[in-house]
Design a protein around this motif. Structure first.
Motif, PDB file in Angstrom:
ATOM      1  N   PHE A  74       0.848  -1.191   0.000  1.00  0.00           N
ATOM      2  CA  PHE A  74       0.000   0.000   0.000  1.00  0.00           C
ATOM      3  C   PHE A  74       0.884   1.242   0.000  1.00  0.00           C
ATOM      4  N   THR A  75       0.455   2.251  -0.736  1.00  0.00           N
ATOM      5  CA  THR A  75       1.268   3.444  -0.956  1.00  0.00           C
ATOM      6  C   THR A  75       0.442   4.700  -0.690  1.00  0.00           C
ATOM      7  N   LYS A  76       1.026   5.856  -0.990  1.00  0.00           N
ATOM      8  CA  LYS A  76       0.326   7.129  -0.808  1.00  0.00           C
ATOM      9  C   LYS A  76      -0.912   7.231  -1.691  1.00  0.00           C
ATOM     10  N   GLU A  77      -0.991   6.369  -2.717  1.00  0.00           N
ATOM     11  CA  GLU A  77      -2.174   6.362  -3.576  1.00  0.00           C
ATOM     12  C   GLU A  77      -3.403   5.811  -2.839  1.00  0.00           C
ATOM     13  N   ASP A  78      -3.177   5.149  -1.713  1.00  0.00           N
ATOM     14  CA  ASP A  78      -4.271   4.510  -0.968  1.00  0.00           C
ATOM     15  C   ASP A  78      -4.764   5.335   0.203  1.00  0.00           C
ATOM     16  N   PRO A 258     -11.205   8.374   3.471  1.00  0.00           N
ATOM     17  CA  PRO A 258      -9.804   8.676   3.751  1.00  0.00           C
ATOM     18  C   PRO A 258      -8.858   7.630   3.155  1.00  0.00           C
ATOM     19  N   PHE A 259      -9.405   6.450   2.844  1.00  0.00           N
ATOM     20  CA  PHE A 259      -8.590   5.357   2.316  1.00  0.00           C
ATOM     21  C   PHE A 259      -9.226   4.789   1.054  1.00  0.00           C
ATOM     22  N   SER A 260      -8.417   4.137   0.249  1.00  0.00           N
ATOM     23  CA  SER A 260      -8.934   3.495  -0.955  1.00  0.00           C
ATOM     24  C   SER A 260      -9.774   2.281  -0.580  1.00  0.00           C
ATOM     25  N   ASP A 261     -10.697   1.908  -1.455  1.00  0.00           N
ATOM     26  CA  ASP A 261     -11.486   0.698  -1.224  1.00  0.00           C
ATOM     27  C   ASP A 261     -10.572  -0.515  -1.114  1.00  0.00           C
ATOM     28  N   LYS A 262      -9.496  -0.519  -1.886  1.00  0.00           N
ATOM     29  CA  LYS A 262      -8.533  -1.626  -1.845  1.00  0.00           C
ATOM     30  C   LYS A 262      -7.953  -1.783  -0.445  1.00  0.00           C
ATOM     31  N   LEU A 263      -7.529  -0.676   0.165  1.00  0.00           N
ATOM     32  CA  LEU A 263      -6.934  -0.738   1.499  1.00  0.00           C
ATOM     33  C   LEU A 263      -7.972  -1.159   2.531  1.00  0.00           C
ATOM     34  N   MET A 264      -9.168  -0.596   2.451  1.00  0.00           N
ATOM     35  CA  MET A 264     -10.201  -0.933   3.438  1.00  0.00           C
ATOM     36  C   MET A 264     -10.600  -2.399   3.327  1.00  0.00           C
ATOM     37  N   MET A 265     -10.664  -2.928   2.115  1.00  0.00           N
ATOM     38  CA  MET A 265     -10.997  -4.337   1.932  1.00  0.00           C
ATOM     39  C   MET A 265      -9.912  -5.229   2.533  1.00  0.00           C
ATOM     40  N   TYR A 266      -8.641  -4.862   2.337  1.00  0.00           N
ATOM     41  CA  TYR A 266      -7.548  -5.653   2.921  1.00  0.00           C
ATOM     42  C   TYR A 266      -7.597  -5.592   4.442  1.00  0.00           C
ATOM     43  N   CYS A 267      -7.884  -4.408   4.978  1.00  0.00           N
ATOM     44  CA  CYS A 267      -7.950  -4.242   6.432  1.00  0.00           C
ATOM     45  C   CYS A 267      -9.038  -5.134   7.021  1.00  0.00           C
ATOM     46  N   VAL A 268     -10.203  -5.171   6.384  1.00  0.00           N
ATOM     47  CA  VAL A 268     -11.295  -6.018   6.854  1.00  0.00           C
ATOM     48  C   VAL A 268     -10.911  -7.491   6.735  1.00  0.00           C
ATOM     49  N   SER A 269     -10.211  -7.845   5.660  1.00  0.00           N
ATOM     50  CA  SER A 269      -9.747  -9.223   5.488  1.00  0.00           C
ATOM     51  C   SER A 269      -8.802  -9.623   6.619  1.00  0.00           C
ATOM     52  N   LEU A 270      -7.923  -8.713   7.011  1.00  0.00           N
ATOM     53  CA  LEU A 270      -6.994  -8.968   8.114  1.00  0.00           C
ATOM     54  C   LEU A 270      -7.756  -9.179   9.416  1.00  0.00           C
ATOM     55  N   PHE A 271      -8.779  -8.372   9.648  1.00  0.00           N
ATOM     56  CA  PHE A 271      -9.578  -8.506  10.862  1.00  0.00           C
ATOM     57  C   PHE A 271     -10.371  -9.812  10.862  1.00  0.00           C
ATOM     58  N   CYS A 272     -10.816 -10.258   9.682  1.00  0.00           N
ATOM     59  CA  CYS A 272     -11.525 -11.539   9.595  1.00  0.00           C
ATOM     60  C   CYS A 272     -10.606 -12.684   9.999  1.00  0.00           C
ATOM     61  N   SER A 273      -9.371 -12.654   9.534  1.00  0.00           N
ATOM     62  CA  SER A 273      -8.399 -13.694   9.889  1.00  0.00           C
ATOM     63  C   SER A 273      -8.159 -13.704  11.390  1.00  0.00           C
ATOM     64  N   PHE A 274      -8.063 -12.501  11.979  1.00  0.00           N
ATOM     65  CA  PHE A 274      -7.872 -12.377  13.420  1.00  0.00           C
ATOM     66  C   PHE A 274      -9.075 -12.927  14.173  1.00  0.00           C
ATOM     67  N   SER A 275     -10.277 -12.640  13.669  1.00  0.00           N
ATOM     68  CA  SER A 275     -11.500 -13.124  14.312  1.00  0.00           C
ATOM     69  C   SER A 275     -11.569 -14.644  14.293  1.00  0.00           C
ATOM     70  N   LEU A 276     -11.188 -15.243  13.166  1.00  0.00           N
ATOM     71  CA  LEU A 276     -11.191 -16.707  13.063  1.00  0.00           C
ATOM     72  C   LEU A 276     -10.215 -17.320  14.058  1.00  0.00           C
ATOM     73  N   ILE A 314     -10.607  -9.777  -5.972  1.00  0.00           N
ATOM     74  CA  ILE A 314     -10.126 -10.338  -7.229  1.00  0.00           C
ATOM     75  C   ILE A 314     -10.810  -9.655  -8.408  1.00  0.00           C
ATOM     76  N   LYS A 315     -12.109  -9.430  -8.285  1.00  0.00           N
ATOM     77  CA  LYS A 315     -12.884  -8.795  -9.354  1.00  0.00           C
ATOM     78  C   LYS A 315     -12.317  -7.422  -9.717  1.00  0.00           C
ATOM     79  N   HIS A 316     -11.911  -6.657  -8.702  1.00  0.00           N
ATOM     80  CA  HIS A 316     -11.427  -5.292  -8.937  1.00  0.00           C
ATOM     81  C   HIS A 316      -9.899  -5.214  -9.079  1.00  0.00           C
ATOM     82  N   GLY A 317      -9.229  -6.344  -9.035  1.00  0.00           N
ATOM     83  CA  GLY A 317      -7.775  -6.331  -9.188  1.00  0.00           C
ATOM     84  C   GLY A 317      -7.038  -5.804  -7.979  1.00  0.00           C
ATOM     85  N   TRP A 318      -7.605  -6.023  -6.786  1.00  0.00           N
ATOM     86  CA  TRP A 318      -7.005  -5.513  -5.554  1.00  0.00           C
ATOM     87  C   TRP A 318      -6.245  -6.584  -4.772  1.00  0.00           C
TER      88      TRP A 318
END
Length: 328
Positions: A74-78, A258-276, A314-318
């Motif tokens: 993730f970069t300043k673009e996100d 404040p963040f790209s959809d790509k970054l927010m989706m990854y963040c939620v994915s990380l939290f899902c892994s933590f929840s599991l 995957i659909k959005h190339g993120w």
């Protein structure tokens, strides 16, 4: 002198995962630091950014030395600095504390899959940094009144041994289910606490996501977290225990991302892994048989939710792929 050994496959993999996670939090810190009103909170986040930044460079150097493609991460673009606050009342430190909790577990696991001395040293140092930041966040939130402790309870004065299957939660028509023990209380409290923060985060993401599909996905995740909080809180109430709650960490009315959809989706994915992972531990250490049943249902829902999120990414190339092996 013998040549330095090459990175093993597991070392390449764990360094890649670390790069994704570190660039995510560094990118988010750019926004949270700019928006911070509390000087102490701002200092905690600034200290973490300055100490963590060099390790991203170290991972890049290790990859280049192996002639491996450096991850994008993730970069300043996100990040969109200068937009209105999406979260308020201590959310930045509540969020950072939860991220550092996830990171501590990841560093420990990554250390067990590393062999080369410079890689193991990297994870040892990152563990120290993470533990320091986690403690700073905890003390800050306790001081501000944003972090509720687990309930205080009266404990039996002598050591007991389980007698019969009633301890496992078999229903007794006279006595009903036994009271929760302190280990079970600890895991339930932790589940409520982390899901309250996750719920606030994901509902905030939902109202500012660029794509409607992503916004709908976040709303679904917020309802999932809300359901878990409600179910586990009911278990506490049935045992005459106080349900943890906080007045902090709310999301605002801003709809500017404040963040790209790509970054927010990854963040939620990380939290899902933590929840599991957290629910798995809660299931393993809960001997009253109704608790694993409740947690297992949520684990199934979280797994399916994470799978749906992967399809959107995957659909959005993120979704950046980890380094792939060559098929001979």
């Amino acid at each position: 002198m013998p040549e330095s050994p090459r990175l093993s496959s597991s070392e390449i993999g764990v360094l890649w995962m670390t790069y994704q996670q570190k660039t995510m939090i560094l990118t988010m810190l750019e926004y949270f630091i700019e928006q911070a009103d509390d000087p102490e909170a701002k200092q905690i986040m600034t200290n973490l950014r300055s100490t963590m930044q060099p390790y991203v460079g170290k991972i890049e150097s290790m990859y280049r030395a192996e002639d491996l493609p450096v991850p994008i991460g993730f970069t300043k673009e996100d990040v969109n600095k200068g937009v209105p606050k999406l979260f308020d009342n201590g959310f930045d430190i509540m969020f950072l504390r939860l991220v550092e909790e996830i990171t501590m577990g990841m560093h420990t696991l990554n250390l067990t899959m590393s062999y080369r001395q410079d890689v193991t040293l990297l994870y040892q140092e990152l563990t120290q940094i993470t533990q320091k930041c986690y403690d700073d966040c905890t003390q800050f939130l306790l001081t501000k009144g944003y972090l509720p402790k687990s309930p205080y309870v009266a404990v039996q004065k002598q050591v007991e041994h389980a007698k019969g299957t009633n301890y496992l939660g078999m229903f007794n028509p006279i006595k009903g289910k036994r009271a929760l023990n302190t280990v079970e209380i600890a895991h339930i409290h932790h589940s409520i606490e982390s899901n309250v923060t996750g719920m606030q985060m994901i509902f905030g993401f939902a109202q500012c996501a660029t794509y409607q599909e992503v916004s709908n996905y976040f709303h679904k995740g917020g309802e999932l977290a809300k359901g878990l909080v409600k179910e586990m809180s009911e278990v506490f109430l049935q045992n005459d225990l106080q349900v943890p709650s906080t007045a902090g960490g709310n999301f605002t009315t801003s709809k500017i991302p404040p963040f790209s959809d790509k970054l927010m989706m990854y963040c939620v994915s990380l939290f899902c892994s933590f929840s599991l992972g957290g629910n798995s531990l809660g299931t393993a250490f809960s001997l009253r048989n109704d608790l694993p049943v409740k947690l297992s249902v949520f684990m199934k829902d979280v797994f399916e939710y994470a799978h749906d999120g992967a399809k959107i990414m995957i659909k959005h190339g993120w979704m950046e792929e980890p380094p792939q092996t060559i098929k001979h």
